[in-house]
Design an enzyme around this catalytic site. Structure first.
Site, PDB file in Angstrom:
ATOM      1  N   THR A  20      -4.765   2.857   2.786  1.00 18.58           N
ATOM      2  CA  THR A  20      -3.945   3.227   1.630  1.00 18.58           C
ATOM      3  C   THR A  20      -2.564   2.602   1.772  1.00 18.58           C
ATOM      4  OG1 THR A  20      -3.280   5.079   0.215  1.00 18.58           O
ATOM      5  CG2 THR A  20      -3.130   5.458   2.574  1.00 18.58           C
ATOM      6  N   ASN A  21      -1.618   3.032   0.967  1.00 16.65           N
ATOM      7  CA  ASN A  21      -0.266   2.480   1.060  1.00 16.65           C
ATOM      8  C   ASN A  21       0.759   3.608   0.953  1.00 16.65           C
ATOM      9  OD1 ASN A  21       0.361   2.905  -1.847  1.00 16.65           O
ATOM     10  ND2 ASN A  21      -1.322   1.445  -2.084  1.00 16.65           N
ATOM     11  N   ARG A  22       2.039   3.251   0.979  1.00 16.61           N
ATOM     12  CA  ARG A  22       3.081   4.277   1.099  1.00 16.61           C
ATOM     13  C   ARG A  22       3.500   4.901  -0.233  1.00 16.61           C
ATOM     14  NH1 ARG A  22       7.901   1.856   3.828  1.00 16.61           N
ATOM     15  NH2 ARG A  22       8.716   3.951   3.491  1.00 16.61           N
ATOM     16  N   SER A  23       2.810   4.577  -1.296  1.00 17.05           N
ATOM     17  CA  SER A  23       3.200   5.141  -2.596  1.00 17.05           C
ATOM     18  C   SER A  23       3.017   6.662  -2.607  1.00 17.05           C
ATOM     19  CB  SER A  23       2.335   4.529  -3.693  1.00 17.05           C
ATOM     20  OG  SER A  23       2.483   5.267  -4.878  1.00 17.05           O
TER      21      SER A  23
ATOM     22  N   ALA B 250       0.040   2.480  -7.344  1.00 13.75           N
ATOM     23  CA  ALA B 250       0.027   1.376  -6.387  1.00 13.75           C
ATOM     24  C   ALA B 250      -1.436   1.161  -6.005  1.00 13.75           C
ATOM     25  CB  ALA B 250       0.863   1.734  -5.172  1.00 13.75           C
TER      26      ALA B 250
END
Ligand code: C5P
Length: 417
Positions: A219-222, A286
């Site tokens: 996943t990502n930091r959004s 994101a």
């Protein structure tokens, strides 16, 4: 944390009718928060309400006189008794009866006018919102239900009570919801005739999760905060909002239809289904650009033989590109907004992204700044339009960025009517 003034609430005159339910104590917190958000809150209390909370409590949190008695002639700083109900009703933006007892609901439904609150309700021409709160099956009684239906048929806004434990120890439906829900409902009532009234808006939010195996994902930091702020701003403007979200742990904006998804593929399916008949799509999510090529069906095990693990990734579907394609045939959504997170040469990258993805507005932010972009409550964005113009906004809360973007979307929708 300090509460920021909310554009929709600033200088709005809210008549808060408090009636005799134990939940009256919750109305104190509500009055306090509304005041901190910029509203002018005039509290009217019934006699029974004063058995639970004192007028002084409300006066202290609102900084304004509290009205209790139809015949009281010495309301300091307030209105003379014989015309108090007219003065209070005049120019009010909303009459919110929170909590509303079965007795007051009955009076409102039938036009009884024997105390300051019920008289003011007859004199008021602003929208009415009621939040019923009562114990032991009273809410479900046919009489109460009929009175609520009568009020709703006349356009009143209803905040549904919640299930839970009552002061009596009984468990059932009839509890007053907590402050965030009440504020959400008030915002919905105040914004009902706003710039996006009658428009269908779809917002996506959060970072997607791409499975690696049954227990792991990429996943990502959004955080989803900007997307949720956009959904709230659209609700404040009176839109019919669908929020497609992969974010975790954020309070859901009151009044939005929520569709939870996990992966880019699920988000794409949800978006393509939802955009039928949609006026604007705001792709704040994101979305992962890559996902594991072949997710393992069992947990990937460590082995003694190898100290590395090689993952093969493949591209995810580009949702905005698929929307661009759809739009060619159906001309919906009428407006599409994309977002870009860049770490260098912001404007040039954003411009080319805008063209490629066929969006009408592109909101670009520089993710290298610590006070903007992922996870924080503030953002500093550049808004690019398809005519080549762009505007650099100063650092502001994500709520304010959301309001700005929604204003721009409303303008675009107006031009394309
Ligand atoms: O290409 P990039 O990921 O930078 O583009 C960002 C914009 O494109 C965002 O609005 C994002 O929601 C959208 N996007 C998409 N599908 C993807 C990746 C991003 O629609 N697979």
């Amino acid at each position: 944390m300090e509460i920021e003034h909310t554009t929709l609430l600033i200088q709005k005159r809210i008549l808060l009718g408090v009636t005799g339910s134990i939940a009256a104590y919750k109305a104190v917190d509500l009055a306090s928060k509304l005041t901190q958000m910029g509203a002018l809150v005039d509290v009217i209390m019934t006699d029974a309400a004063q058995q639970f909370v004192t007028p002084l409590t409300f006066q202290s949190v609102t900084g304004r006189p509290v009205y209790t008695n139809l015949w009281q002639s010495d309301i300091s700083g307030g209105l003379a008794a014989h015309i108090a109900h007219i003065g209070l009703a005049e120019g009010a933006d909303l009459l919110a009866v929170i909590p509303a007892t079965a007795n007051t609901l009955a009076k409102l439904a039938h036009g009884l006018a024997d105390d300051l609150l019920s008289i003011t309700a007859l004199a008021a021409r602003c929208p009415l919102l009621v939040a019923p709160a009562m114990d032991g099956g009273m809410y479900q009684h046919i009489t109460t239900q009929t009175n609520i239906t009568t009020l709703q048929d006349r356009g009143a806004f209803l905040v549904d009570p919640e299930e839970g434990r009552f002061a009596s120890g009984l468990v059932g439906l009839g509890r007053l919801p907590e402050t965030p829900t009440l504020i959400g409902a008030l915002r919905r009532a105040l914004g009902n005739d706003g710039a996006l009234s009658g428009q269908k808006i779809v917002v996506t939010a959060g970072g997607t999760r791409e499975s690696l195996d049954p227990v792991r994902f990429l996943t990502n930091r959004s955080s989803g905060k900007q997307g949720y702020a956009l959904a709230q701003a659209a609700l404040d403007a009176g839109a019919d909002v669908t929020l497609i979200t992969s974010a975790k742990g954020l309070p859901m904006p009151y009044g939005a239809r929520i569709i939870t998804v996990s992966s880019a593929e699920q988000m794409q399916q949800a978006v393509l289904t939802q955009i039928v008949g949609t006026d604007a799509l705001l792709m704040a999510a994101a979305v992962a650009d890559f996902r594991p090529h072949s997710p393992a069906s069992h947990k990937i095990k460590k082995t003694d033989e190898s100290s590395t693990l090689v993952l093969t990734l493949e591209k995810t579907p580009d949702i905005l590109l698929s929307v661009k394609e759809r739009r060619r045939d159906v001309h919906r959504p009428r407006v599409v907004v994309g977002f870009a997170a860049e770490s260098e040469d912001l404007i040039n990258y954003a411009r080319s992204k805008m063209e490629r993805k066929g969006v009408d507005l592109l909101i670009a932010n520089d993710i290298t700044a610590s006070d903007a972009g992922f996870d924080v409550d503030t953002n500093r964005v550049v808004v690019l339009a398809s005519d080549g113009s762009y505007e650099q906004l100063e650092l502001m809360s994500k709520a304010k960025v959301g309001e700005y973007i929604i204003r721009r979307v409303a303008q675009l929708l107006n031009h394309r009517r």
